[in-house]
Write a protein that holds these residues in place. Structure first.
Motif, PDB file in Angstrom:
ATOM      1  N   LYS A 155     131.943 -34.289  38.567  1.00 37.69           N
ATOM      2  CA  LYS A 155     132.799 -33.107  38.470  1.00 37.69           C
ATOM      3  C   LYS A 155     134.113 -33.345  39.198  1.00 37.69           C
ATOM      4  O   LYS A 155     134.145 -33.966  40.261  1.00 37.69           O
ATOM      5  CB  LYS A 155     132.107 -31.873  39.051  1.00 37.69           C
ATOM      6  N   THR A 156     135.165 -32.829  38.597  1.00 41.22           N
ATOM      7  CA  THR A 156     136.474 -32.784  39.234  1.00 41.22           C
ATOM      8  C   THR A 156     136.898 -31.328  39.235  1.00 41.22           C
ATOM      9  O   THR A 156     136.839 -30.662  38.198  1.00 41.22           O
ATOM     10  CB  THR A 156     137.491 -33.642  38.455  1.00 41.22           C
ATOM     11  N   ILE A 157     137.310 -30.829  40.401  1.00 44.49           N
ATOM     12  CA  ILE A 157     137.630 -29.405  40.536  1.00 44.49           C
ATOM     13  C   ILE A 157     139.079 -29.243  40.985  1.00 44.49           C
ATOM     14  O   ILE A 157     139.493 -29.799  42.008  1.00 44.49           O
ATOM     15  CB  ILE A 157     136.691 -28.732  41.555  1.00 44.49           C
ATOM     16  N   LEU A 158     139.829 -28.485  40.197  1.00 52.44           N
ATOM     17  CA  LEU A 158     141.182 -28.096  40.563  1.00 52.44           C
ATOM     18  C   LEU A 158     141.148 -26.616  40.884  1.00 52.44           C
ATOM     19  O   LEU A 158     140.929 -25.785  40.008  1.00 52.44           O
ATOM     20  CB  LEU A 158     142.171 -28.372  39.424  1.00 52.44           C
ATOM     21  N   LYS A 159     141.377 -26.271  42.140  1.00 54.51           N
ATOM     22  CA  LYS A 159     141.294 -24.877  42.570  1.00 54.51           C
ATOM     23  C   LYS A 159     142.540 -24.090  42.155  1.00 54.51           C
ATOM     24  O   LYS A 159     143.502 -24.650  41.642  1.00 54.51           O
ATOM     25  CB  LYS A 159     141.100 -24.805  44.090  1.00 54.51           C
ATOM     26  N   LYS A 160     142.522 -22.806  42.424  1.00 49.25           N
ATOM     27  CA  LYS A 160     143.579 -21.887  42.005  1.00 49.25           C
ATOM     28  C   LYS A 160     144.970 -22.376  42.414  1.00 49.25           C
ATOM     29  O   LYS A 160     145.189 -22.779  43.549  1.00 49.25           O
ATOM     30  CB  LYS A 160     143.327 -20.505  42.605  1.00 49.25           C
ATOM     31  N   GLY A 161     145.904 -22.335  41.452  1.00 49.22           N
ATOM     32  CA  GLY A 161     147.298 -22.605  41.739  1.00 49.22           C
ATOM     33  C   GLY A 161     147.694 -24.054  41.898  1.00 49.22           C
ATOM     34  O   GLY A 161     148.851 -24.344  42.224  1.00 49.22           O
ATOM     35  N   VAL A 162     146.793 -24.999  41.642  1.00 48.56           N
ATOM     36  CA  VAL A 162     147.101 -26.421  41.817  1.00 48.56           C
ATOM     37  C   VAL A 162     148.157 -26.870  40.804  1.00 48.56           C
ATOM     38  O   VAL A 162     148.167 -26.429  39.656  1.00 48.56           O
ATOM     39  CB  VAL A 162     145.812 -27.269  41.656  1.00 48.56           C
ATOM     40  N   THR A 163     149.035 -27.771  41.240  1.00 44.50           N
ATOM     41  CA  THR A 163     149.974 -28.453  40.349  1.00 44.50           C
ATOM     42  C   THR A 163     149.637 -29.937  40.330  1.00 44.50           C
ATOM     43  O   THR A 163     149.485 -30.555  41.385  1.00 44.50           O
ATOM     44  CB  THR A 163     151.427 -28.279  40.827  1.00 44.50           C
ATOM     45  N   VAL A 164     149.532 -30.486  39.119  1.00 46.29           N
ATOM     46  CA  VAL A 164     149.347 -31.923  38.930  1.00 46.29           C
ATOM     47  C   VAL A 164     150.600 -32.432  38.223  1.00 46.29           C
ATOM     48  O   VAL A 164     150.890 -32.043  37.088  1.00 46.29           O
ATOM     49  CB  VAL A 164     148.092 -32.229  38.082  1.00 46.29           C
ATOM     50  N   GLY A 165     151.373 -33.293  38.891  1.00 45.61           N
ATOM     51  CA  GLY A 165     152.640 -33.752  38.352  1.00 45.61           C
ATOM     52  C   GLY A 165     152.489 -34.689  37.167  1.00 45.61           C
ATOM     53  O   GLY A 165     151.411 -35.223  36.888  1.00 45.61           O
ATOM     54  N   ALA A 166     153.598 -34.901  36.472  1.00 48.33           N
ATOM     55  CA  ALA A 166     153.627 -35.775  35.299  1.00 48.33           C
ATOM     56  C   ALA A 166     153.123 -37.173  35.645  1.00 48.33           C
ATOM     57  O   ALA A 166     153.441 -37.726  36.691  1.00 48.33           O
ATOM     58  CB  ALA A 166     155.056 -35.863  34.764  1.00 48.33           C
ATOM     59  N   ASN A 167     152.298 -37.710  34.759  1.00 49.49           N
ATOM     60  CA  ASN A 167     151.764 -39.073  34.887  1.00 49.49           C
ATOM     61  C   ASN A 167     150.883 -39.292  36.113  1.00 49.49           C
ATOM     62  O   ASN A 167     150.556 -40.430  36.439  1.00 49.49           O
ATOM     63  CB  ASN A 167     152.897 -40.114  34.889  1.00 49.49           C
TER      64      ASN A 167
END
Length: 197
Positions: free
Chosen positions: A104-116
């Motif tokens: 599992k990979t979890i991104l919590k509320k409001g996370v930003t993942v940048g380009a590339n």
């Protein structure tokens, strides 16, 4: 179930048994695989694949050319930049089936993942964390943390509106946009005042 107020481009493929919430927009050449769940008011840009078991909360924005593999969970208000990469197996081999080993990979509320950026499986990215463009995330990320580089390393702290936080000697920082206050204590950041409440 596809909500009647969702919009899906005619070139997109949506398999049976997908959930798509009201106000969500699915753009050109996307593929939603049976068993995925997409909340309301989301946006999936061109050429996005969403695999079985993936869960996207409300108001999640996924930019062009992103594959979301089984094991990924995104909370509300997550932003995923163009060509970001996610994985679900740590030691893949073509000749070895590891479908029972997906992490599992979890991104919590409001996370930003940048380009590339690349997020390896098995990590949790805390609320409002900010992953810089091109970073490679190999371990958990603290809430409000800015991480950059290969491998990704902590480089500062971000407000919920995406501004760098500058802490005074008393451990308090103020978001320049919202004037919300944040406290740095014991290696972590918490929001202590919300001017909009």
């Amino acid at each position: 179930m596809i909500h009647k107020k969702a919009w899906i481009h005619e070139s997109a493929i949506v398999d049976d048994d997908c959930e798509v919430g009201a106000g969500t927009r699915i753009w050109h050449f996307c593929h939603l695989i049976s068993g995925c769940q997409i909340g309301k008011d989301c946006s999936l840009g061109q050429n996005v694949m969403v695999a079985k078991g993936v869960v996207l909360g409300n108001n999640v924005k996924v930019q062009n050319n992103v594959s979301l593999y089984e094991g990924l969970f995104c909370d509300d208000d997550v932003f995923i930049g163009p060509s970001a990469v996610f994985t679900n197996v740590t030691n893949p081999r073509s000749a070895v089936s590891r479908k029972h080993e997906y992490k599992k990979t979890i991104l919590k509320k409001g996370v930003t993942v940048g380009a590339n950026a690349t997020v390896l499986c098995g990590v949790e990215v805390g609320e409002y964390a900010f992953i810089g463009a091109g970073a490679v995330v190999t371990q958990n990320v603290l809430p409000y943390s800015l991480v950059v580089g290969i491998p990704a390393r902590h480089a500062g702290w971000m407000s919920e509106h995406g501004h760098r936080l500058r802490f005074r000697p008393d451990g308090i920082a103020v978001c320049p946009e919202t004037k919300n206050e944040y406290r740095f204590f014991c290696g972590k950041v918490v929001k202590i005042v919300d001017k909009n409440e």
